[in-house]
Scaffold this motif. Structure first.
Motif, PDB file in Angstrom:
ATOM      1  N   PRO A   6      -3.408 -35.624  10.866  1.00  0.00           N
ATOM      2  CA  PRO A   6      -3.877 -36.772  11.628  1.00  0.00           C
ATOM      3  C   PRO A   6      -5.397 -36.807  11.678  1.00  0.00           C
ATOM      4  O   PRO A   6      -6.058 -35.805  11.447  1.00  0.00           O
ATOM      5  N   THR A   7      -5.946 -37.957  12.003  1.00  0.00           N
ATOM      6  CA  THR A   7      -7.397 -38.078  12.099  1.00  0.00           C
ATOM      7  C   THR A   7      -7.850 -38.410  13.509  1.00  0.00           C
ATOM      8  O   THR A   7      -9.018 -38.643  13.753  1.00  0.00           O
ATOM      9  N   LEU A 149      -2.863 -29.925  10.481  1.00  0.00           N
ATOM     10  CA  LEU A 149      -1.869 -30.612  11.307  1.00  0.00           C
ATOM     11  C   LEU A 149      -1.517 -29.782  12.535  1.00  0.00           C
ATOM     12  O   LEU A 149      -1.414 -30.311  13.651  1.00  0.00           O
ATOM     13  N   CYS A 150      -1.350 -28.493  12.351  1.00  0.00           N
ATOM     14  CA  CYS A 150      -1.026 -27.623  13.486  1.00  0.00           C
ATOM     15  C   CYS A 150      -2.184 -27.538  14.472  1.00  0.00           C
ATOM     16  O   CYS A 150      -1.971 -27.569  15.687  1.00  0.00           O
ATOM     17  N   ALA A 151      -3.406 -27.430  13.950  1.00  0.00           N
ATOM     18  CA  ALA A 151      -4.572 -27.314  14.831  1.00  0.00           C
ATOM     19  C   ALA A 151      -4.786 -28.581  15.643  1.00  0.00           C
ATOM     20  O   ALA A 151      -4.986 -28.519  16.865  1.00  0.00           O
ATOM     21  N   GLU A 152      -4.701 -29.724  14.991  1.00  0.00           N
ATOM     22  CA  GLU A 152      -5.022 -30.982  15.658  1.00  0.00           C
ATOM     23  C   GLU A 152      -3.813 -31.605  16.335  1.00  0.00           C
ATOM     24  O   GLU A 152      -3.883 -32.018  17.503  1.00  0.00           O
ATOM     25  N   GLY A 153      -2.711 -31.693  15.597  1.00  0.00           N
ATOM     26  CA  GLY A 153      -1.562 -32.443  16.075  1.00  0.00           C
ATOM     27  C   GLY A 153      -0.669 -31.682  17.032  1.00  0.00           C
ATOM     28  O   GLY A 153       0.105 -32.291  17.772  1.00  0.00           O
ATOM     29  N   ILE A 154      -0.748 -30.349  17.005  1.00  0.00           N
ATOM     30  CA  ILE A 154       0.066 -29.565  17.942  1.00  0.00           C
ATOM     31  C   ILE A 154      -0.824 -28.896  18.991  1.00  0.00           C
ATOM     32  O   ILE A 154      -0.752 -29.217  20.175  1.00  0.00           O
ATOM     33  N   GLU A 155      -1.685 -27.982  18.571  1.00  0.00           N
ATOM     34  CA  GLU A 155      -2.406 -27.167  19.542  1.00  0.00           C
ATOM     35  C   GLU A 155      -3.414 -27.979  20.365  1.00  0.00           C
ATOM     36  O   GLU A 155      -3.397 -27.934  21.605  1.00  0.00           O
ATOM     37  N   VAL A 177       0.366 -38.101  20.189  1.00  0.00           N
ATOM     38  CA  VAL A 177      -0.060 -37.431  18.955  1.00  0.00           C
ATOM     39  C   VAL A 177       0.810 -36.202  18.705  1.00  0.00           C
ATOM     40  O   VAL A 177       1.282 -35.960  17.592  1.00  0.00           O
ATOM     41  N   LEU A 178       1.059 -35.429  19.762  1.00  0.00           N
ATOM     42  CA  LEU A 178       1.904 -34.236  19.645  1.00  0.00           C
ATOM     43  C   LEU A 178       3.307 -34.602  19.192  1.00  0.00           C
ATOM     44  O   LEU A 178       3.850 -34.004  18.250  1.00  0.00           O
ATOM     45  N   VAL A 212       5.231 -21.170  18.720  1.00  0.00           N
ATOM     46  CA  VAL A 212       5.230 -20.112  19.731  1.00  0.00           C
ATOM     47  C   VAL A 212       4.267 -20.469  20.857  1.00  0.00           C
ATOM     48  O   VAL A 212       4.594 -20.383  22.048  1.00  0.00           O
ATOM     49  N   GLN A 213       3.050 -20.889  20.495  1.00  0.00           N
ATOM     50  CA  GLN A 213       2.049 -21.250  21.500  1.00  0.00           C
ATOM     51  C   GLN A 213       2.497 -22.465  22.318  1.00  0.00           C
ATOM     52  O   GLN A 213       2.287 -22.514  23.534  1.00  0.00           O
ATOM     53  N   LEU A 214       3.122 -23.412  21.662  1.00  0.00           N
ATOM     54  CA  LEU A 214       3.577 -24.613  22.361  1.00  0.00           C
ATOM     55  C   LEU A 214       4.587 -24.260  23.441  1.00  0.00           C
ATOM     56  O   LEU A 214       4.522 -24.787  24.562  1.00  0.00           O
TER      57      LEU A 214
END
Length: 289
Positions: A6-7, A149-155, A177-178, A212-214
């Motif tokens: 994502p942007t 994607l993991c850095a921006e869209g999840i974490e 976004v998540l 895991v972090q989520l």
């Protein structure tokens, strides 16, 4: 289905004081020779957990040993006292923090890198008897896209969605976004067992640690309705459960350390979602092997 990042959110996951790289041969200065380097990490830290998993998948115990650090750094600025000599040897009059992870060079007594994604890439260069590369040829763009994607869209999205000082509109936008990110990954994992090349890669390491972090950290600051929506991605959580049972993943899962690290530095407010556990990580990790 191609994976793109994502942007909507800026990339801010890794802050690094040192960013040396390993090369392919002696001309690079730092090159991947066995027994020269050491990893210093805490598996309670998501970057450290990613490196521990990658190290295990590559079978590097003999060629690149690991020093495990406490879950909670022993200095207020996030430093590990044990790493201070390495930092001070690596920069004249160094006075900044001394966090993990660190890849150190035993020949010089100095730090090569503190940037986890670069370290994970460079582990692929070590000679090894077995273990497929974490970034298979032809799949590099997919692996890189999943990392972002993991850095921006999840974490980052999960952090913003649970921040007490974020306005309601900002929290709602971050939650969307998540959820959109999880939906895209859900569709991919409904089609394929893994994210890239039909086998475990660095993309799977990134996603699994983010999940895991989520569930163990970010969920604690989300409301119950948001967490219930997150639990609806059945293919995604089935994938997380399956990888938890893999020795290279579940063996390194330090749930108590993650909780202590979270409570040690988090200043957010606990929300109703804290009571809605998504996976019983300990039970699934216990089934490994």
């Amino acid at each position: 289905m191609p994976i793109t990042a994502p942007t909507a959110l800026p990339t801010v996951r890794h802050s690094s004081a040192f960013r040396g790289r390993l090369g392919q041969d002696a001309r690079s200065g730092h090159y991947a020779v066995p027994h020269r380097y050491r990893l210093h990490l805490s598996t309670a830290d998501p970057d450290g957990l990613r490196l521990a998993i990658g190290h295990s998948l590559l079978g590097l115990d003999a060629s690149c040993p690991v020093t495990l650090l406490p879950a909670v750094p022993d200095a207020p600025d996030g430093s590990h006292t044990a790493l201070r000599p390495l930092y001070e040897a690596s920069a004249h009059r160094y006075s900044g923090p001394a966090p993990a992870p660190v890849l150190s060079d035993a020949w010089s007594g100095r730090i090569v890198s503190t940037h986890a994604p670069d370290i994970l890439r460079d582990l692929d260069l070590f000679p090894r008897a077995g273990g497929d590369p974490l970034r298979p040829c032809g799949w590099e763009s997919t692996v890189d896209a999943v990392e972002r994607l993991c850095a921006e869209g999840i974490e980052q999205a999960a952090q913003r969605a649970g921040r007490a000082d974020e306005d309601p509109a900002g929290r709602a936008a971050a939650l969307e976004v998540l959820l959109d990110t999880l939906s895209r990954l859900e569709r991919r994992l409904a089609e394929d067992e893994y994210l890239a090349g039909g086998r475990l890669t660095a993309a799977d390491i990134d996603l699994w640690v983010s999940l895991v972090q989520l569930d163990t950290v970010h969920r604690c600051h989300l409301d119950a309705s948001a967490v219930h929506r997150i639990t609806g991605f059945t293919a995604l959580w089935s994938y997380a459960r399956r990888l938890a049972a893999h020795p290279a993943f579940g063996t390194h899962l330090d749930l108590d350390g993650i909780a202590r690290r979270h409570h040690g530095h988090c200043q957010g407010l606990e929300a109703a979602g804290a009571a809605v556990q998504i996976l019983d990580w300990a039970a699934h990790a216990a089934k490994q092997g």
